[in-house]
Design a protein around this motif. Structure first.
Motif, PDB file in Angstrom:
ATOM      1  N   ASN A   1      30.206  35.484  38.339  1.00  0.00           N
ATOM      2  CA  ASN A   1      29.686  34.155  38.069  1.00  0.00           C
ATOM      3  C   ASN A   1      30.343  33.099  38.947  1.00  0.00           C
ATOM      4  N   ILE A   2      31.650  33.152  39.013  1.00  0.00           N
ATOM      5  CA  ILE A   2      32.379  32.191  39.836  1.00  0.00           C
ATOM      6  C   ILE A   2      32.032  32.339  41.308  1.00  0.00           C
TER       7      ILE A   2
ATOM      8  N   LEU B   1      41.397  32.036  43.881  1.00  0.00           N
ATOM      9  CA  LEU B   1      40.516  33.197  44.031  1.00  0.00           C
ATOM     10  C   LEU B   1      39.590  33.008  45.217  1.00  0.00           C
TER      11      LEU B   1
ATOM     12  N   GLU C   1      31.942  40.249  35.054  1.00  0.00           N
ATOM     13  CA  GLU C   1      30.799  39.326  35.011  1.00  0.00           C
ATOM     14  C   GLU C   1      31.243  37.889  35.195  1.00  0.00           C
ATOM     15  N   ALA C   2      32.399  37.584  34.646  1.00  0.00           N
ATOM     16  CA  ALA C   2      32.909  36.221  34.761  1.00  0.00           C
ATOM     17  C   ALA C   2      33.255  35.889  36.214  1.00  0.00           C
ATOM     18  N   TRP C   3      33.880  36.830  36.892  1.00  0.00           N
ATOM     19  CA  TRP C   3      34.238  36.585  38.295  1.00  0.00           C
ATOM     20  C   TRP C   3      32.998  36.526  39.188  1.00  0.00           C
TER      21      TRP C   3
ATOM     22  N   LYS D   1      41.023  29.644  39.814  1.00  0.00           N
ATOM     23  CA  LYS D   1      39.712  29.842  40.438  1.00  0.00           C
ATOM     24  C   LYS D   1      39.779  29.434  41.903  1.00  0.00           C
TER      25      LYS D   1
ATOM     26  N   LYS E   1      46.418  37.509  37.375  1.00  0.00           N
ATOM     27  CA  LYS E   1      45.386  36.946  36.503  1.00  0.00           C
ATOM     28  C   LYS E   1      45.778  35.559  35.996  1.00  0.00           C
TER      29      LYS E   1
ATOM     30  N   ASP F   1      38.077  47.211  35.145  1.00  0.00           N
ATOM     31  CA  ASP F   1      37.497  48.040  34.088  1.00  0.00           C
ATOM     32  C   ASP F   1      37.047  47.251  32.856  1.00  0.00           C
ATOM     33  N   HIS F   2      37.081  45.921  32.969  1.00  0.00           N
ATOM     34  CA  HIS F   2      36.570  45.114  31.851  1.00  0.00           C
ATOM     35  C   HIS F   2      35.308  44.384  32.269  1.00  0.00           C
ATOM     36  N   LYS F   3      34.202  44.787  31.648  1.00  0.00           N
ATOM     37  CA  LYS F   3      32.900  44.260  32.033  1.00  0.00           C
ATOM     38  C   LYS F   3      32.844  42.746  31.984  1.00  0.00           C
ATOM     39  N   LEU F   4      33.411  42.200  30.907  1.00  0.00           N
ATOM     40  CA  LEU F   4      33.326  40.748  30.716  1.00  0.00           C
ATOM     41  C   LEU F   4      34.047  39.996  31.824  1.00  0.00           C
ATOM     42  N   ILE F   5      35.135  40.574  32.300  1.00  0.00           N
ATOM     43  CA  ILE F   5      35.898  39.954  33.373  1.00  0.00           C
ATOM     44  C   ILE F   5      35.146  40.046  34.691  1.00  0.00           C
TER      45      ILE F   5
END
Lengths: 212, 212
Positions: free
Chosen positions: B22-23, B114, B18-20, B111, B107, B12-16
């Motif tokens: 990205n990875i 993941l 988007e970050a994942w 990486k 969390k 539910d966190h957009k920034l997270i």
DNA sequence: AATAAACTAAGTGATTCTACTTATAGCTTA
DNA sequence: TAAGCTATAAGTAGAATCACTTAGTTTATT
């Protein structure tokens, strides 16, 4: 324009730090110069690396991100801090700016906002993410007092922390060397200020807002 | 080996998210086929996109990530779910595997973990991150019963939720159409099970473990 | 110096919670 | 069928919290 902006990332979740590092390193003139998952390391790295920007999660586990931010700003006035938080509570936003932060993002912000905020803050501007801006506006429009909600004093915050840990007034009084009746008074004032009915709700409120 | 693995990210966190994304998009044979920030969208996208893997944050705001996971696994048995959580509580890990998840990351995972987890789960293996593995081991070694800590019943969880919201036993009883004395009994059983002294600590415990 | 805010403490009374026990009914599972 | 868990309810006693008030001391700030 072409100068490299050094960024230090502080967050207690490794996966999140690595993910943000990943994003920032794709931007040409950004360089992540370090990561920390606690307040002490953050302060140490800030002194060693002298970053231009610190991305600071203010919901660290152990100590408060507020104190960490305050320390860094006092000791390294040239370093700008962008606060990052899970919540959208306006009183917290005001508090963090009062301490001296230069930017505020929530974890609902977008990647675009993350990058933008670093560039803007580096250029000397302040930055608040869209979500929070809208909430300030809405709050001002309908005249509710959400953003003028009373602040707790440091003593009160101290007591809130003990309450969330399940201590009774008596136990808290013994720890702080004050009367349990004084603790009762503080409890009463806290609940009244926040318009919260009891310790159980106070406890979850404190968790949510990152006070503990 | 060269087949593309389709991944759906739920957090539910957009920034997270988007970050994942990205990875994961930097890995050759991975493709992020969608993102959701709530249980309903997650279910809808799972049906439409038929991802191989769902990365599911089980601490969603509105509804429980547990239920969402359960629904997805029941409706789309071919889809594997990797649960992602902020906490390292062993009883929660056991619970999510009992429901049918195939992987677990916190969390604090790296990486590397993941990426590894997605590949391993796609290959038909189960995956648990290092941090949790170590905790299971430690728990088994010193024979403490942290991982056998009693589970709350659904009724009890329901009542915990009301407690964190500041309701009294009387109010909870009225809402559930049961006697306030019954609510008291439940409260007592809950505190005893969890070895917690009062509602204030119960409340912050529930917040921390993502029960509410 | 004066005002305000915060910290301290205590009285009183009502409400709520916690501990421990007993007990019935329903449902599940071995 | 017996054992076990869950949900329900209530008795009793004691501990803790909550509401509201008054008040002295300290600390800042203007």
């Amino acid at each position: 324009m072409s100068e490299t902006i050094k960024v230090l990332i502080v967050d207690d979740h490794k996966l999140i730090v690595e993910a943000w590092t990943n994003i920032l390193n794709t931007v040409a003139n950004f360089a992540v110069c370090g990561c920390a998952d606690n307040a002490e390391d953050a302060l140490f790295l800030a002194h060693r690396e002298r970053p231009d920007i610190i991305l600071m999660d203010i919901n660290l586990k152990g100590s408060s991100g507020f104190e960490a931010t305050e320390n860094i700003i006092n000791q390294l006035p040239k370093t700008k801090v962008i606060a990052l938080s899970i919540h959208d509570d306006l009183s917290i936003v005001k508090k963090i700016f009062a301490i001296g932060a230069t930017g505020y993002l929530t974890k609902n912000s977008s990647k675009k906002e993350l990058i933008e905020s670093i560039q803007k803050v580096y250029d000397g501007e302040k930055y608040i993410c869209e979500e929070i801006k809208e909430r300030f506006l809405a709050s001002a429009m309908n005249g509710n007092d959400e953003n003028t909600k009373k602040e707790l004093t440091s003593k009160e915050i101290e007591i809130v922390k003990f309450i969330t840990k399940g201590l009774t007034s008596k136990e808290i009084g013994e720890l702080l060397n004050i009367s349990n009746r004084t603790v009762d008074t503080h409890r009463h004032n806290i609940l009244k200020k926040l318009e919260i009915p009891n310790a159980a709700q106070l406890s979850s409120w404190a968790k949510e807002k990152g006070y503990v």
